[in-house]
Design a protein around this motif. Structure first.
Motif, mmCIF file in Angstrom:
data_model
loop_
_atom_site.group_PDB
_atom_site.id
_atom_site.type_symbol
_atom_site.label_atom_id
_atom_site.label_comp_id
_atom_site.label_asym_id
_atom_site.label_seq_id
_atom_site.Cartn_x
_atom_site.Cartn_y
_atom_site.Cartn_z
ATOM 1 N N HIS A 111 -16.466 20.003 -99.232
ATOM 2 C CA HIS A 111 -16.766 19.392 -100.532
ATOM 3 C C HIS A 111 -15.691 18.414 -100.981
ATOM 4 O O HIS A 111 -15.963 17.466 -101.694
ATOM 5 N N ARG A 112 -14.445 18.631 -100.559
ATOM 6 C CA ARG A 112 -13.345 17.722 -100.929
ATOM 7 C C ARG A 112 -13.547 16.321 -100.343
ATOM 8 O O ARG A 112 -12.958 15.361 -100.814
ATOM 9 N N TYR A 113 -14.367 16.247 -99.284
ATOM 10 C CA TYR A 113 -14.576 14.980 -98.591
ATOM 11 C C TYR A 113 -16.001 14.452 -98.775
ATOM 12 O O TYR A 113 -16.432 13.542 -98.081
ATOM 13 N N GLY A 114 -16.728 15.018 -99.717
ATOM 14 C CA GLY A 114 -18.058 14.519 -100.035
ATOM 15 C C GLY A 114 -19.180 15.127 -99.232
ATOM 16 O O GLY A 114 -20.317 14.675 -99.317
ATOM 17 N N PHE A 115 -18.898 16.161 -98.438
ATOM 18 C CA PHE A 115 -19.923 16.843 -97.664
ATOM 19 C C PHE A 115 -20.386 18.083 -98.407
ATOM 20 O O PHE A 115 -19.577 18.756 -99.057
ATOM 21 N N ALA A 116 -21.644 18.402 -98.275
ATOM 22 C CA ALA A 116 -22.174 19.621 -98.884
ATOM 23 C C ALA A 116 -21.596 20.840 -98.165
ATOM 24 O O ALA A 116 -21.349 20.803 -96.958
ATOM 25 N N SER A 117 -21.353 21.906 -98.897
ATOM 26 C CA SER A 117 -20.863 23.167 -98.312
ATOM 27 C C SER A 117 -22.052 23.964 -97.791
ATOM 28 O O SER A 117 -22.389 25.023 -98.299
ATOM 29 N N SER A 118 -22.684 23.419 -96.774
ATOM 30 C CA SER A 118 -23.909 24.012 -96.225
ATOM 31 C C SER A 118 -24.052 23.593 -94.768
ATOM 32 O O SER A 118 -23.220 22.856 -94.232
ATOM 33 N N ALA A 119 -25.127 24.062 -94.150
ATOM 34 C CA ALA A 119 -25.404 23.683 -92.756
ATOM 35 C C ALA A 119 -25.605 22.173 -92.639
ATOM 36 O O ALA A 119 -25.146 21.555 -91.682
ATOM 37 N N SER A 120 -26.261 21.562 -93.630
ATOM 38 C CA SER A 120 -26.458 20.113 -93.577
ATOM 39 C C SER A 120 -25.126 19.381 -93.748
ATOM 40 O O SER A 120 -24.910 18.329 -93.154
ATOM 41 N N GLY A 121 -24.224 19.936 -94.545
ATOM 42 C CA GLY A 121 -22.887 19.357 -94.686
ATOM 43 C C GLY A 121 -22.109 19.446 -93.387
ATOM 44 O O GLY A 121 -21.402 18.511 -93.008
ATOM 45 N N ALA A 122 -22.254 20.584 -92.698
ATOM 46 C CA ALA A 122 -21.592 20.739 -91.397
ATOM 47 C C ALA A 122 -22.133 19.725 -90.396
ATOM 48 O O ALA A 122 -21.369 19.101 -89.652
ATOM 49 N N ALA A 123 -23.442 19.528 -90.399
ATOM 50 C CA ALA A 123 -24.047 18.549 -89.483
ATOM 51 C C ALA A 123 -23.557 17.140 -89.800
ATOM 52 O O ALA A 123 -23.230 16.370 -88.897
ATOM 53 N N ALA A 124 -23.465 16.800 -91.083
ATOM 54 C CA ALA A 124 -22.974 15.477 -91.474
ATOM 55 C C ALA A 124 -21.520 15.287 -91.057
ATOM 56 O O ALA A 124 -21.124 14.214 -90.592
ATOM 57 N N MET A 125 -20.702 16.329 -91.203
ATOM 58 C CA MET A 125 -19.304 16.251 -90.792
ATOM 59 C C MET A 125 -19.192 16.050 -89.290
ATOM 60 O O MET A 125 -18.392 15.248 -88.815
ATOM 61 N N LEU A 126 -20.013 16.762 -88.523
ATOM 62 C CA LEU A 126 -19.975 16.610 -87.070
ATOM 63 C C LEU A 126 -20.406 15.217 -86.650
ATOM 64 O O LEU A 126 -19.840 14.638 -85.721
ATOM 65 N N HIS A 127 -21.384 14.644 -87.341
ATOM 66 C CA HIS A 127 -21.774 13.259 -87.066
ATOM 67 C C HIS A 127 -20.612 12.320 -87.373
ATOM 68 O O HIS A 127 -20.364 11.373 -86.630
ATOM 69 N N ALA A 128 -19.902 12.576 -88.462
ATOM 70 C CA ALA A 128 -18.764 11.737 -88.818
ATOM 71 C C ALA A 128 -17.694 11.802 -87.735
ATOM 72 O O ALA A 128 -17.128 10.786 -87.350
ATOM 73 N N LEU A 129 -17.437 12.992 -87.227
ATOM 74 C CA LEU A 129 -16.469 13.158 -86.145
ATOM 75 C C LEU A 129 -16.889 12.351 -84.927
ATOM 76 O O LEU A 129 -16.074 11.660 -84.312
ATOM 77 N N ASP A 130 -18.155 12.421 -84.564
ATOM 78 C CA ASP A 130 -18.641 11.722 -83.382
ATOM 79 C C ASP A 130 -18.485 10.210 -83.497
ATOM 80 O O ASP A 130 -18.413 9.518 -82.496
ATOM 81 N N CYS A 131 -18.416 9.705 -84.711
ATOM 82 C CA CYS A 131 -18.220 8.263 -84.908
ATOM 83 C C CYS A 131 -16.817 7.825 -84.512
ATOM 84 O O CYS A 131 -16.583 6.651 -84.301
ATOM 85 N N TYR A 132 -15.889 8.764 -84.451
ATOM 86 C CA TYR A 132 -14.490 8.421 -84.199
ATOM 87 C C TYR A 132 -13.955 9.021 -82.889
ATOM 88 O O TYR A 132 -12.760 9.259 -82.772
ATOM 89 N N VAL A 133 -14.814 9.221 -81.919
ATOM 90 C CA VAL A 133 -14.378 9.820 -80.653
ATOM 91 C C VAL A 133 -13.378 8.948 -79.911
ATOM 92 O O VAL A 133 -12.649 9.436 -79.051
#
Length: 165
Positions: A111-133
């Motif tokens: 939540h500190r970084y604008g992601f939901a504290s949920s499964a969808s937030g986790a998926a969005a965070m993982l997508h964000a990580l993949d953008c910076y491989v």
């Protein structure tokens, strides 16, 4: 050992690696390093210069410049700090670490970084990580988290010798 023709394409190499590692083709990302910088290789390129295999968290298509989450763009700096926060929180928890505990740590930080504290937030965070491989520090922090959790690594070095990987 994966053998491939010297003139094999990245797509052919990804197919071989995915079959060997028994994972979806869409999770395999091949990178080349030049002058200390990593770049994502396209499927049409020759795999001769491939040097890094990154096993993506998700099999969704990679995006080129951050991911939109709740109207905000997740920058490289935010991704780096978010992963540092996860590392710090996991280190303070002590052993043994569980997947449940990792999920609790991640959702408390998202939540500190604008992601939901949920499964969808986790998926969005993982997508964000993949953008910076391509960022070496992101890959290092991902490896640290995986080591702490006793998970398989997501980053592998690829050596091409005499046309074989």
């Amino acid at each position: 050992t994966i053998k491939h023709r010297r003139d094999a394409s990245v797509k052919e190499l990804r197919k071989q690696l995915a079959a060997c590692l028994q994972m979806p083709l869409g999770k395999m990302r091949i990178l080349a390093e030049a002058d200390g910088e990593a770049v994502i290789m396209g499927d049409h390129e020759c795999a001769e210069h491939a040097s890094i295999i990154f096993v993506r968290s998700t099999a969704a298509p990679i995006q080129s410049a951050g991911i939109v989450n709740m109207g905000k763009v997740c920058t490289l700096e935010q991704c780096l700090q978010m992963h540092q926060d996860v590392l710090h929180s996991l280190a303070s928890v002590g052993q043994p670490l569980s997947t449940q505990r990792l999920t609790q740590v991640q959702t408390s930080i998202f939540h500190r970084y604008g992601f939901a504290s949920s499964a969808s937030g986790a998926a969005a965070m993982l997508h964000a990580l993949d953008c910076y491989v391509c960022n070496a520090e992101i890959r290092r922090r991902v490896d640290q988290i995986n080591q702490m959790m006793d998970y398989l690594p997501q980053v592998y070095n690829l050596q091409v010798k005499d046309g074989r990987a």
